[in-house]
Design a protein around this motif. Structure first.
Motif, PDB file in Angstrom:
ATOM      1  N   SER A 240       0.857  -1.184   0.000  1.00 26.89           N
ATOM      2  CA  SER A 240       0.000   0.000   0.000  1.00 26.89           C
ATOM      3  C   SER A 240       0.892   1.233   0.000  1.00 26.89           C
ATOM      4  N   PHE A 241       0.302   2.344  -0.395  1.00 30.30           N
ATOM      5  CA  PHE A 241       1.057   3.588  -0.390  1.00 30.30           C
ATOM      6  C   PHE A 241       1.436   3.972   1.039  1.00 30.30           C
ATOM      7  N   GLU A 242       0.543   3.690   1.978  1.00 23.53           N
ATOM      8  CA  GLU A 242       0.804   4.011   3.381  1.00 23.53           C
ATOM      9  C   GLU A 242       1.997   3.230   3.925  1.00 23.53           C
ATOM     10  N   LYS A 243       2.108   1.967   3.531  1.00 27.43           N
ATOM     11  CA  LYS A 243       3.257   1.175   3.984  1.00 27.43           C
ATOM     12  C   LYS A 243       4.558   1.681   3.358  1.00 27.43           C
ATOM     13  N   LEU A 244       4.483   2.119   2.113  1.00 26.89           N
ATOM     14  CA  LEU A 244       5.663   2.695   1.476  1.00 26.89           C
ATOM     15  C   LEU A 244       6.097   3.958   2.226  1.00 26.89           C
ATOM     16  N   GLU A 245       5.138   4.801   2.545  1.00 31.13           N
ATOM     17  CA  GLU A 245       5.455   6.023   3.285  1.00 31.13           C
ATOM     18  C   GLU A 245       6.081   5.689   4.637  1.00 31.13           C
ATOM     19  N   ALA A 246       5.528   4.691   5.317  1.00 23.70           N
ATOM     20  CA  ALA A 246       6.080   4.280   6.614  1.00 23.70           C
ATOM     21  C   ALA A 246       7.510   3.770   6.467  1.00 23.70           C
ATOM     22  N   ARG A 247       7.775   3.014   5.411  1.00 23.88           N
ATOM     23  CA  ARG A 247       9.135   2.514   5.168  1.00 23.88           C
ATOM     24  C   ARG A 247      10.110   3.660   4.940  1.00 23.88           C
ATOM     25  N   LEU A 248       9.708   4.612   4.114  1.00 20.22           N
ATOM     26  CA  LEU A 248      10.584   5.756   3.832  1.00 20.22           C
ATOM     27  C   LEU A 248      10.866   6.560   5.096  1.00 20.22           C
ATOM     28  N   ARG A 249       9.847   6.768   5.893  1.00 19.69           N
ATOM     29  CA  ARG A 249      10.022   7.570   7.107  1.00 19.69           C
ATOM     30  C   ARG A 249      10.814   6.817   8.174  1.00 19.69           C
ATOM     31  N   SER A 250      10.678   5.496   8.215  1.00 18.34           N
ATOM     32  CA  SER A 250      11.369   4.713   9.249  1.00 18.34           C
ATOM     33  C   SER A 250      12.877   4.683   9.039  1.00 18.34           C
ATOM     34  N   ARG A 251      13.315   4.968   7.835  1.00 11.11           N
ATOM     35  CA  ARG A 251      14.759   5.021   7.577  1.00 11.11           C
ATOM     36  C   ARG A 251      15.424   6.087   8.430  1.00 11.11           C
ATOM     37  N   GLY A 252      14.747   7.224   8.560  1.00 11.62           N
ATOM     38  CA  GLY A 252      15.287   8.320   9.355  1.00 11.62           C
ATOM     39  C   GLY A 252      16.555   8.931   8.788  1.00 11.62           C
ATOM     40  N   THR A 253      16.789   8.753   7.505  1.00 13.56           N
ATOM     41  CA  THR A 253      18.033   9.237   6.905  1.00 13.56           C
ATOM     42  C   THR A 253      17.828  10.432   5.989  1.00 13.56           C
ATOM     43  N   GLU A 254      16.569  10.823   5.785  1.00 12.95           N
ATOM     44  CA  GLU A 254      16.299  11.892   4.835  1.00 12.95           C
ATOM     45  C   GLU A 254      15.498  13.017   5.471  1.00 12.95           C
ATOM     46  N   ARG A 255      15.682  14.202   4.914  1.00 10.70           N
ATOM     47  CA  ARG A 255      14.898  15.348   5.361  1.00 10.70           C
ATOM     48  C   ARG A 255      13.455  15.173   4.900  1.00 10.70           C
ATOM     49  N   GLU A 256      12.546  15.837   5.589  1.00 11.90           N
ATOM     50  CA  GLU A 256      11.120  15.744   5.266  1.00 11.90           C
ATOM     51  C   GLU A 256      10.848  16.108   3.809  1.00 11.90           C
ATOM     52  N   GLU A 257      11.483  17.153   3.311  1.00 10.80           N
ATOM     53  CA  GLU A 257      11.235  17.562   1.931  1.00 10.80           C
ATOM     54  C   GLU A 257      11.669  16.482   0.935  1.00 10.80           C
ATOM     55  N   ASP A 258      12.739  15.737   1.264  1.00 11.66           N
ATOM     56  CA  ASP A 258      13.186  14.650   0.390  1.00 11.66           C
ATOM     57  C   ASP A 258      12.213  13.475   0.426  1.00 11.66           C
ATOM     58  N   VAL A 259      11.690  13.188   1.608  1.00 14.36           N
ATOM     59  CA  VAL A 259      10.686  12.117   1.737  1.00 14.36           C
ATOM     60  C   VAL A 259       9.458  12.480   0.913  1.00 14.36           C
ATOM     61  N   LEU A 260       9.023  13.719   1.010  1.00 16.44           N
ATOM     62  CA  LEU A 260       7.844  14.156   0.260  1.00 16.44           C
ATOM     63  C   LEU A 260       8.075  14.066  -1.246  1.00 16.44           C
ATOM     64  N   LYS A 261       9.277  14.423  -1.708  1.00 11.53           N
ATOM     65  CA  LYS A 261       9.605  14.301  -3.136  1.00 11.53           C
ATOM     66  C   LYS A 261       9.544  12.842  -3.572  1.00 11.53           C
ATOM     67  N   ARG A 262      10.094  11.957  -2.759  1.00 11.82           N
ATOM     68  CA  ARG A 262      10.065  10.522  -3.091  1.00 11.82           C
ATOM     69  C   ARG A 262       8.628   9.996  -3.150  1.00 11.82           C
ATOM     70  N   LEU A 263       7.784  10.486  -2.249  1.00  9.15           N
ATOM     71  CA  LEU A 263       6.393  10.035  -2.225  1.00  9.15           C
ATOM     72  C   LEU A 263       5.629  10.530  -3.454  1.00  9.15           C
ATOM     73  N   VAL A 264       5.884  11.750  -3.871  1.00 12.96           N
ATOM     74  CA  VAL A 264       5.252  12.274  -5.083  1.00 12.96           C
ATOM     75  C   VAL A 264       5.694  11.442  -6.289  1.00 12.96           C
TER      76      VAL A 264
END
Length: 157
Positions: A96-120
Motif C-alpha cells: 500500500s502507499f501508506e506502507k511505502l510512506e512508513a518505510r521511507l520515514r522509518s529510515r530516518g536518513t532523509e529530510r522531510e522535503e526529500d521524503v515528500l519528493k520521493r512520495l510524489v
C-alpha cells in the motif's frame, strides 16, 4: 553440478519506487545463483556497487551472464525506447502507499522535503505501472520471502 541458468537470457529490468525494497530480492537472487547474474553501471558518477560491472550490456551477455538492471521508471522508458535492448520487465510495488510512506520515514536518513519528493515520485511510478502494459510482472513486496520467490520463479520460468 553448475546451477542451471535461466532459459530466457534477456536482461531483467527491475523497477519500483524508492523504499519499496528492490535491493534485497535482487541481492538474494545473486546470492542464490552465483555466476548467473551481473549488473552494469549506466551513466552515473557514483562508485560501482558490489557486483556491478562497468561495461556494455552486450559484453556481459556475451560472457554468459544475465544482466539485472535496477532502474527507475524513467530508465525503464529509456530501455523500452532502445531498439538494441530486448528485456524483461519487473515492477516491485509496496502492499500500500501508506506502507511505502512508513518505510521511507522509518529510515530516518532523509529530510522531510526529500521524503515528500520521493512520495510524489512514487505516486507517479505506481500509476504508470498500474495503468500501462509496460511490465511483464508486478511483484507486491509485502513479505520479503514471498516477493523473492515470485521474482525467482519469473526469472527462471
Amino acid at each position: 553440478m553448475a546451477p542451471t541458468p535461466p532459459q530466457d537470457r534477456r536482461p531483467i529490468v527491475i523497477s519500483g519506487p524508492s523504499g519499496v525494497g528492490k535491493g534485497t530480492p535482487i541481492q538474494k537472487l545473486f546470492h542464490a545463483h552465483p555466476d548467473t547474474f551481473t549488473t552494469t553501471i549506466s551513466h552515473t558518477t557514483r562508485k560501482p556497487r558490489v557486483g556491478e560491472v562497468d561495461g556494455t550490456i552486450a559484453d556481459q551477455t556475451a560472457k554468459g551472464l544475465v544482466i539485472v538492471l535496477d532502474i527507475d521508471v524513467q530508465g525503464v522508458k529509456q530501455v523500452k525506447a532502445s531498439p538494441d535492448i530486448d528485456a524483461r520487465y519487473v515492477f516491485i510495488k509496496p502492499p500500500s502507499f501508506e506502507k511505502l510512506e512508513a518505510r521511507l520515514r522509518s529510515r530516518g536518513t532523509e529530510r522531510e522535503e526529500d521524503v515528500l519528493k520521493r512520495l510524489v515520485r512514487a505516486k507517479v511510478e505506481l500509476k504508470y505501472a498500474n495503468t500501462l502494459d509496460i511490465f511483464d510482472i508486478i511483484v507486491v513486496n509485502d513479505d520479503l520471502e514471498w516477493a523473492y520467490r515470485e521474482l525467482e520463479e519469473y526469472v527462471f520460468r
